[in-house]
Design a protein around this motif. Structure first.
Motif, PDB file in Angstrom:
ATOM      1  N   LEU A  58      -0.225 -10.747  -6.495  1.00  0.00           N
ATOM      2  CA  LEU A  58      -0.525 -11.059  -5.102  1.00  0.00           C
ATOM      3  C   LEU A  58       0.182 -12.336  -4.681  1.00  0.00           C
ATOM      4  O   LEU A  58       0.721 -12.427  -3.570  1.00  0.00           O
ATOM      5  CB  LEU A  58      -2.037 -11.208  -4.912  1.00  0.00           C
ATOM      6  CG  LEU A  58      -2.503 -11.620  -3.507  1.00  0.00           C
ATOM      7  CD1 LEU A  58      -2.082 -10.599  -2.469  1.00  0.00           C
ATOM      8  CD2 LEU A  58      -4.018 -11.821  -3.488  1.00  0.00           C
ATOM      9  N   CYS A 104       4.243  -7.403   3.932  1.00  0.00           N
ATOM     10  CA  CYS A 104       2.852  -7.252   4.380  1.00  0.00           C
ATOM     11  C   CYS A 104       2.288  -5.898   3.951  1.00  0.00           C
ATOM     12  O   CYS A 104       1.161  -5.813   3.458  1.00  0.00           O
ATOM     13  CB  CYS A 104       2.766  -7.386   5.899  1.00  0.00           C
ATOM     14  SG  CYS A 104       3.005  -9.062   6.540  1.00  0.00           S
ATOM     15  N   ARG A 105       3.063  -4.850   4.127  1.00  0.00           N
ATOM     16  CA  ARG A 105       2.566  -3.511   3.821  1.00  0.00           C
ATOM     17  C   ARG A 105       2.389  -3.297   2.319  1.00  0.00           C
ATOM     18  O   ARG A 105       1.391  -2.715   1.879  1.00  0.00           O
ATOM     19  CB  ARG A 105       3.513  -2.471   4.420  1.00  0.00           C
ATOM     20  CG  ARG A 105       3.490  -2.482   5.944  1.00  0.00           C
ATOM     21  CD  ARG A 105       4.706  -1.862   6.569  1.00  0.00           C
ATOM     22  NE  ARG A 105       4.747  -2.147   8.010  1.00  0.00           N
ATOM     23  CZ  ARG A 105       5.813  -1.954   8.768  1.00  0.00           C
ATOM     24  NH1 ARG A 105       6.930  -1.483   8.242  1.00  0.00           N
ATOM     25  NH2 ARG A 105       5.779  -2.260  10.054  1.00  0.00           N
ATOM     26  N   MET A 108      -0.658  -5.206   1.317  1.00  0.00           N
ATOM     27  CA  MET A 108      -1.897  -4.530   1.667  1.00  0.00           C
ATOM     28  C   MET A 108      -2.271  -3.488   0.612  1.00  0.00           C
ATOM     29  O   MET A 108      -3.427  -3.394   0.185  1.00  0.00           O
ATOM     30  CB  MET A 108      -1.758  -3.869   3.044  1.00  0.00           C
ATOM     31  CG  MET A 108      -1.742  -4.850   4.205  1.00  0.00           C
ATOM     32  SD  MET A 108      -1.112  -4.112   5.725  1.00  0.00           S
ATOM     33  CE  MET A 108      -2.240  -2.749   5.946  1.00  0.00           C
ATOM     34  N   CYS A 111      -3.419  -5.277  -2.480  1.00  0.00           N
ATOM     35  CA  CYS A 111      -4.752  -5.863  -2.308  1.00  0.00           C
ATOM     36  C   CYS A 111      -5.837  -4.824  -2.528  1.00  0.00           C
ATOM     37  O   CYS A 111      -6.875  -5.116  -3.130  1.00  0.00           O
ATOM     38  CB  CYS A 111      -4.889  -6.473  -0.904  1.00  0.00           C
ATOM     39  SG  CYS A 111      -4.025  -8.035  -0.687  1.00  0.00           S
ATOM     40  N   ILE A 112      -5.608  -3.606  -2.046  1.00  0.00           N
ATOM     41  CA  ILE A 112      -6.582  -2.539  -2.270  1.00  0.00           C
ATOM     42  C   ILE A 112      -6.699  -2.223  -3.758  1.00  0.00           C
ATOM     43  O   ILE A 112      -7.802  -2.155  -4.319  1.00  0.00           O
ATOM     44  CB  ILE A 112      -6.185  -1.275  -1.484  1.00  0.00           C
ATOM     45  CG1 ILE A 112      -6.253  -1.545   0.024  1.00  0.00           C
ATOM     46  CG2 ILE A 112      -7.096  -0.102  -1.848  1.00  0.00           C
ATOM     47  CD1 ILE A 112      -5.738  -0.401   0.873  1.00  0.00           C
ATOM     48  N   SER A 115      -8.237  -5.208  -5.746  1.00  0.00           N
ATOM     49  CA  SER A 115      -9.681  -5.344  -5.521  1.00  0.00           C
ATOM     50  C   SER A 115     -10.462  -4.313  -6.330  1.00  0.00           C
ATOM     51  O   SER A 115     -11.500  -4.632  -6.919  1.00  0.00           O
ATOM     52  CB  SER A 115      -9.993  -5.187  -4.035  1.00  0.00           C
ATOM     53  OG  SER A 115      -9.406  -6.216  -3.271  1.00  0.00           O
ATOM     54  N   HIS A 169      -8.299 -11.130  -2.557  1.00  0.00           N
ATOM     55  CA  HIS A 169      -7.607  -9.880  -2.213  1.00  0.00           C
ATOM     56  C   HIS A 169      -8.083  -9.359  -0.853  1.00  0.00           C
ATOM     57  O   HIS A 169      -7.270  -8.859  -0.068  1.00  0.00           O
ATOM     58  CB  HIS A 169      -7.852  -8.828  -3.294  1.00  0.00           C
ATOM     59  CG  HIS A 169      -6.983  -8.983  -4.500  1.00  0.00           C
ATOM     60  ND1 HIS A 169      -7.249  -9.891  -5.492  1.00  0.00           N
ATOM     61  CD2 HIS A 169      -5.836  -8.351  -4.872  1.00  0.00           C
ATOM     62  CE1 HIS A 169      -6.313  -9.809  -6.422  1.00  0.00           C
ATOM     63  NE2 HIS A 169      -5.448  -8.886  -6.076  1.00  0.00           N
ATOM     64  N   SER A 172      -6.657 -11.670   1.904  1.00  0.00           N
ATOM     65  CA  SER A 172      -5.211 -11.446   2.024  1.00  0.00           C
ATOM     66  C   SER A 172      -4.921 -10.113   2.698  1.00  0.00           C
ATOM     67  O   SER A 172      -3.987 -10.007   3.504  1.00  0.00           O
ATOM     68  CB  SER A 172      -4.551 -11.500   0.643  1.00  0.00           C
ATOM     69  OG  SER A 172      -4.714 -12.766   0.051  1.00  0.00           O
ATOM     70  N   PHE A 173      -5.721  -9.095   2.385  1.00  0.00           N
ATOM     71  CA  PHE A 173      -5.535  -7.788   3.021  1.00  0.00           C
ATOM     72  C   PHE A 173      -5.710  -7.901   4.534  1.00  0.00           C
ATOM     73  O   PHE A 173      -4.884  -7.399   5.307  1.00  0.00           O
ATOM     74  CB  PHE A 173      -6.524  -6.776   2.455  1.00  0.00           C
ATOM     75  CG  PHE A 173      -6.479  -5.444   3.145  1.00  0.00           C
ATOM     76  CD1 PHE A 173      -5.556  -4.483   2.764  1.00  0.00           C
ATOM     77  CD2 PHE A 173      -7.361  -5.155   4.180  1.00  0.00           C
ATOM     78  CE1 PHE A 173      -5.502  -3.254   3.408  1.00  0.00           C
ATOM     79  CE2 PHE A 173      -7.317  -3.931   4.835  1.00  0.00           C
ATOM     80  CZ  PHE A 173      -6.383  -2.976   4.443  1.00  0.00           C
ATOM     81  N   MET A 177      -2.677  -7.362   7.172  1.00  0.00           N
ATOM     82  CA  MET A 177      -2.830  -6.252   8.106  1.00  0.00           C
ATOM     83  C   MET A 177      -2.607  -6.712   9.550  1.00  0.00           C
ATOM     84  O   MET A 177      -2.052  -5.985  10.372  1.00  0.00           O
ATOM     85  CB  MET A 177      -4.225  -5.630   7.966  1.00  0.00           C
ATOM     86  CG  MET A 177      -4.465  -4.446   8.883  1.00  0.00           C
ATOM     87  SD  MET A 177      -6.066  -3.648   8.575  1.00  0.00           S
ATOM     88  CE  MET A 177      -7.192  -5.001   8.903  1.00  0.00           C
TER      89      MET A 177
END
Length: 224
Positions: A58, A104-105, A108, A111-112, A115, A169, A172-173, A177
């Motif tokens: 991350l 960014c994408r 994301m 991050c999912i 987590s 996470h 950050s997500f 987003m």
């Protein structure tokens, strides 16, 4: 998605980006710190994945995003602080068109994943006891579903670090987003340059249209 001249001067874009870069730096530092503190734990449980590496990855994604934002701001400041130059930097440079939004994408998605993995192996884990009864013995099989030794002296510390990683996470997500379509923010929120602006002349090349497929609610976001 509505389009318009907005109501904020070009300076707001630059000011917002400085604030965004500070937030990214904090998220990156905290994520790497939590992962570093977790790296020394031994695999004392049955969970197979060392989830603490999620914070390191991350941090790398956030660093790439930070560098791309910094580059765009530098280009705008060099050419002159105008709405047109901001759009040029976002739509006609590699950092503005590809690296910023795609970091960014990708972030994301990570991050999912991070987590989920951290939550399973470090937070929502426990000791399962499976009793096997027969006529001869009464055996109890104990299984630690965490990555670390849940009965060790540092178990609470490791669990706290895992909770911190999940929180980072999640934050950050949400942050990534809201900032993966930067050109829309300028189109919807930044107004045209006032007459008599004394900044450097803008590039005569027309600004390209913003990338399609941006999330609807981002039009209200000013960069973070």
């Amino acid at each position: 998605m509505g389009k318009g001249d907005g109501e904020n001067p070009p300076q707001k874009f630059v000011s917002d980006q400085f604030f965004c870069q500070l937030c990214i730096f904090v998220f990156m530092g905290v994520s790497i710190t939590l992962s570093s503190l977790s790296a020394g734990m031994d695999n004392g449980g049955s969970f197979p994945f060392p989830y603490f590496i999620s914070g390191f990855l991350l941090g790398i994604v956030l660093l790439v995003n930070l560098a791309s934002r910094w580059y765009v701001v530098r280009i705008v400041q060099k050419k002159g602080l105008t709405r047109k130059n901001i759009l040029d930097a976002l739509n006609n440079t590699t950092c503005g068109t590809h690296i910023w939004p795609w970091s960014c994408r990708v972030g994301m998605l990570w991050c999912i994943s991070g987590s989920i993995v951290t939550g399973i192996g470090g937070v929502n884990c426990r000791i399962d006891e499976n009793k096997e009864n027969n006529s001869a013995t009464n055996d109890t099989e104990v299984k630690n579903t965490c990555y670390y030794n849940i009965e060790g002296e540092n178990a609470e510390l490791y669990k706290g670090l895992a909770i911190g990683l999940v929180v980072m996470h999640a934050l950050s997500f949400a942050y990534l987003m809201l900032s993966h379509c930067p050109a829309d923010s300028v189109i919807d929120q930044i107004k045209e340059d006032p007459r008599g602006n004394t900044v450097k002349p803008a590039n005569n090349r027309p600004a390209a249209a913003p990338a399609a497929g941006c999330c609807y609610f981002y039009k209200q976001c000013t960069g973070f």
